[in-house]
Motif scaffolding. Structure first.
Motif, PDB file in Angstrom:
ATOM      1  N   VAL A 141      -6.757   4.052  -1.575  1.00  0.00           N
ATOM      2  CA  VAL A 141      -5.822   3.011  -1.975  1.00  0.00           C
ATOM      3  C   VAL A 141      -6.516   1.655  -1.865  1.00  0.00           C
ATOM      4  CG1 VAL A 141      -3.798   4.358  -1.313  1.00  0.00           C
ATOM      5  CG2 VAL A 141      -4.828   2.803   0.354  1.00  0.00           C
ATOM      6  N   ASN A 142      -6.086   0.718  -2.700  1.00  0.00           N
ATOM      7  CA  ASN A 142      -6.721  -0.602  -2.778  1.00  0.00           C
ATOM      8  C   ASN A 142      -8.235  -0.450  -2.909  1.00  0.00           C
ATOM      9  OD1 ASN A 142      -4.115  -1.804  -2.103  1.00  0.00           O
ATOM     10  ND2 ASN A 142      -4.547  -1.167   0.003  1.00  0.00           N
ATOM     11  N   GLU A 155      -4.013  -4.300  -5.252  1.00  0.00           N
ATOM     12  CA  GLU A 155      -4.375  -5.122  -4.103  1.00  0.00           C
ATOM     13  C   GLU A 155      -3.153  -5.274  -3.185  1.00  0.00           C
ATOM     14  OE1 GLU A 155      -5.987  -8.782  -5.559  1.00  0.00           O
ATOM     15  OE2 GLU A 155      -7.875  -7.872  -6.200  1.00  0.00           O
ATOM     16  N   HIS A 156      -2.753  -4.171  -2.575  1.00  0.00           N
ATOM     17  CA  HIS A 156      -1.620  -4.204  -1.659  1.00  0.00           C
ATOM     18  C   HIS A 156      -2.054  -4.505  -0.228  1.00  0.00           C
ATOM     19  CE1 HIS A 156       0.885  -2.590  -4.861  1.00  0.00           C
ATOM     20  NE2 HIS A 156       0.011  -1.606  -5.031  1.00  0.00           N
ATOM     21  N   GLY A 157      -3.347  -4.372   0.058  1.00  0.00           N
ATOM     22  CA  GLY A 157      -3.845  -4.572   1.418  1.00  0.00           C
ATOM     23  C   GLY A 157      -5.276  -4.098   1.523  1.00  0.00           C
ATOM     24  N   THR A 158      -5.640  -3.605   2.704  1.00  0.00           N
ATOM     25  CA  THR A 158      -7.017  -3.167   2.931  1.00  0.00           C
ATOM     26  C   THR A 158      -7.248  -1.774   2.346  1.00  0.00           C
ATOM     27  OG1 THR A 158      -6.408  -2.261   5.095  1.00  0.00           O
ATOM     28  CG2 THR A 158      -7.212  -4.528   5.046  1.00  0.00           C
ATOM     29  N   THR A 159      -8.513  -1.465   2.104  1.00  0.00           N
ATOM     30  CA  THR A 159      -8.894  -0.165   1.547  1.00  0.00           C
ATOM     31  C   THR A 159      -8.760   0.926   2.602  1.00  0.00           C
ATOM     32  OG1 THR A 159     -10.484  -1.279   0.110  1.00  0.00           O
ATOM     33  CG2 THR A 159     -10.750   1.094   0.401  1.00  0.00           C
ATOM     34  N   GLU A 160      -8.219   2.058   2.195  1.00  0.00           N
ATOM     35  CA  GLU A 160      -8.093   3.205   3.097  1.00  0.00           C
ATOM     36  C   GLU A 160      -8.053   4.471   2.257  1.00  0.00           C
ATOM     37  OE1 GLU A 160      -5.007   5.028   6.478  1.00  0.00           O
ATOM     38  OE2 GLU A 160      -4.808   2.945   5.844  1.00  0.00           O
ATOM     39  N   VAL A 161      -8.691   5.525   2.726  1.00  0.00           N
ATOM     40  CA  VAL A 161      -8.596   6.831   2.078  1.00  0.00           C
ATOM     41  C   VAL A 161      -7.529   7.634   2.802  1.00  0.00           C
ATOM     42  CG1 VAL A 161      -9.787   8.977   1.502  1.00  0.00           C
ATOM     43  CG2 VAL A 161     -10.991   6.793   1.292  1.00  0.00           C
ATOM     44  N   ILE A 162      -6.497   8.022   2.080  1.00  0.00           N
ATOM     45  CA  ILE A 162      -5.353   8.700   2.696  1.00  0.00           C
ATOM     46  C   ILE A 162      -5.117  10.037   1.993  1.00  0.00           C
ATOM     47  CG2 ILE A 162      -4.236   6.580   3.480  1.00  0.00           C
ATOM     48  CD1 ILE A 162      -2.509   6.589   1.050  1.00  0.00           C
ATOM     49  N   GLU A 214      -2.431   2.639  -9.499  1.00  0.00           N
ATOM     50  CA  GLU A 214      -1.207   1.843  -9.373  1.00  0.00           C
ATOM     51  C   GLU A 214      -0.238   2.570  -8.448  1.00  0.00           C
ATOM     52  OE1 GLU A 214       2.076   0.565 -12.613  1.00  0.00           O
ATOM     53  OE2 GLU A 214       0.091  -0.327 -12.912  1.00  0.00           O
ATOM     54  N   ARG A 215       0.567   1.811  -7.731  1.00  0.00           N
ATOM     55  CA  ARG A 215       1.646   2.442  -6.968  1.00  0.00           C
ATOM     56  C   ARG A 215       2.869   2.539  -7.879  1.00  0.00           C
ATOM     57  NH1 ARG A 215       3.001   0.032  -1.276  1.00  0.00           N
ATOM     58  NH2 ARG A 215       3.471  -1.820  -2.508  1.00  0.00           N
ATOM     59  N   LEU A 216       3.340   3.764  -8.075  1.00  0.00           N
ATOM     60  CA  LEU A 216       4.479   3.999  -8.959  1.00  0.00           C
ATOM     61  C   LEU A 216       5.810   3.848  -8.242  1.00  0.00           C
ATOM     62  CD1 LEU A 216       3.166   7.125 -10.919  1.00  0.00           C
ATOM     63  CD2 LEU A 216       3.046   4.712 -11.582  1.00  0.00           C
ATOM     64  N   HIS A 217       5.806   4.131  -6.920  1.00  0.00           N
ATOM     65  CA  HIS A 217       7.055   4.051  -6.162  1.00  0.00           C
ATOM     66  C   HIS A 217       6.755   3.712  -4.717  1.00  0.00           C
ATOM     67  CE1 HIS A 217      11.030   4.959  -4.587  1.00  0.00           C
ATOM     68  NE2 HIS A 217      10.502   5.835  -3.761  1.00  0.00           N
ATOM     69  N   ASP A 218       7.430   2.700  -4.186  1.00  0.00           N
ATOM     70  CA  ASP A 218       7.344   2.328  -2.770  1.00  0.00           C
ATOM     71  C   ASP A 218       8.476   3.043  -2.045  1.00  0.00           C
ATOM     72  OD1 ASP A 218       7.428   1.148  -0.258  1.00  0.00           O
ATOM     73  OD2 ASP A 218       7.091  -0.879  -0.996  1.00  0.00           O
TER      74      ASP A 218
END
Length: 316
Positions: A141-142, A155-162, A214-218
């Motif tokens: 993400v990001n 660009e929602h925040g810091t990079t992380e592999v989830i 892209e984030r499709l749903h929060d």
């Protein structure tokens, strides 16, 4: 021979348009690149690569409606010559990119047609959302590095592999509890690319990492942090199973591996961890609403001798 309109100058050759587009890309001139992408399809309307490259540009800019229409125009132009030049067998990458764009638009009927055309089996026709178990997948993400020219990155925040539950070839549901700094939550729905950007280990299998598009749903589910003591890995697995049955999220943040950029985009083995020093307590990331989490933790500690929750803090 160049053609001209009744009142306009001669049309440029595809080579001229491509040269300007390449220069604009190198100069990061988005406006000129946008214009050249559209112009290329006008001067070479029967070229697969004109429509495909223009569709790829629209994908990079996250203009999903335009990407879908351009890739759909490319698909009937895909033949043996195009397949040979791409070296991708009979699989049409325009169909794949159409599947991504249609998924972003929630046009599931078109997405199903695109994936089937690409060669993905088992997706029948219909307009209902695709919700098939494609297995667990790690998603970055990001993303910290673009994979396409002039790409607009989330660009929602810091990079992380989830870790996520993959529900179609292009979208997945977040299965782990991301750090708050990532700006993502448990059960967010993510659109992801199909180009691998590193690998991670899942049991004995090495699986590709895909970038978030892209984030499709929060999901809006709150993220919590708990400090617990007296736990073993078996205790944490028991909590994860218990929480999973209740629709809650649990992640052992104490066991999180911190990787440098080179490792993250490669195939990190056990020796590539850059982890913080261990502590006496275990730090858990939790996701869910307060009453549900409290009931879950109470049931967990009641069956685990010596396990206690020291703190439980709402992070966001």
């Amino acid at each position: 021979m160049l053609t001209s309109g009744p009142d306009g100058p001669p049309a440029r050759t595809p080579q001229e348009v491509w040269a300007e587009w390449t220069a604009a890309t190198e100069a990061e001139d988005v406006a000129v690149a946008d214009r050249c992408a559209a112009e290329l399809t006008e001067v070479a309307p029967d070229s697969y690569f004109a429509w495909f490259e223009a569709g790829m540009h629209a994908k990079a800019r996250r203009d999903w409606a335009l990407s879908a229409s351009r890739n759909e125009r490319a698909m009937p132009l895909f033949g043996e010559a195009e397949a040979a030049e791409l070296g991708n067998g009979d699989a049409d990458p325009a169909a794949w990119n159409l599947g991504i764009a249609a998924t972003a638009l929630g046009d599931w009927e078109r997405a199903r047609r695109a994936w089937t055309a690409y060669g993905v089996a088992g997706l029948d026709g219909g307009a209902e959302p695709i919700d098939v178990d494609f297995g667990a997948v790690p998603i970055r993400v990001n993303p910290d590095q673009p994979s396409l020219s002039l790409q607009v990155l989330p660009e929602h925040g810091t990079t992380e592999v989830i870790w996520c539950w993959r529900r179609s070839p292009a979208h997945a549901v977040v299965a782990s509890v991301p750090l708050p700094e990532s700006g993502h939550r448990f059960r967010d729905v993510l659109l992801h690319d199909g180009q691998p950007t590193g690998t991670r280990q899942l049991g004995n299998q090495e699986v590709p990492v895909f970038n978030e598009l892209e984030r499709l749903h929060d999901s809006g589910l709150p993220t919590w942090q708990a400090e617990v003591e007296g736990t073993t890995p078996e205790d944490v697995r028991a909590l994860s199973d218990l929480a999973g049955r209740r629709g809650l999220g649990v992640d052992d943040w104490s066991a999180m591996r911190f990787l440098c950029v080179a490792c993250s985009h490669g195939s990190p083995g056990p020796g590539h961890s850059h982890a913080p020093a261990p502590t006496a307590t275990t730090r858990l990331g939790l996701a869910g609403h307060a009453p549900d989490l409290s009931a879950c933790l109470q049931e967990w500690t009641s069956t685990r001798s010596g396990v206690s929750v020291l703190t439980l803090d709402l992070l966001w």
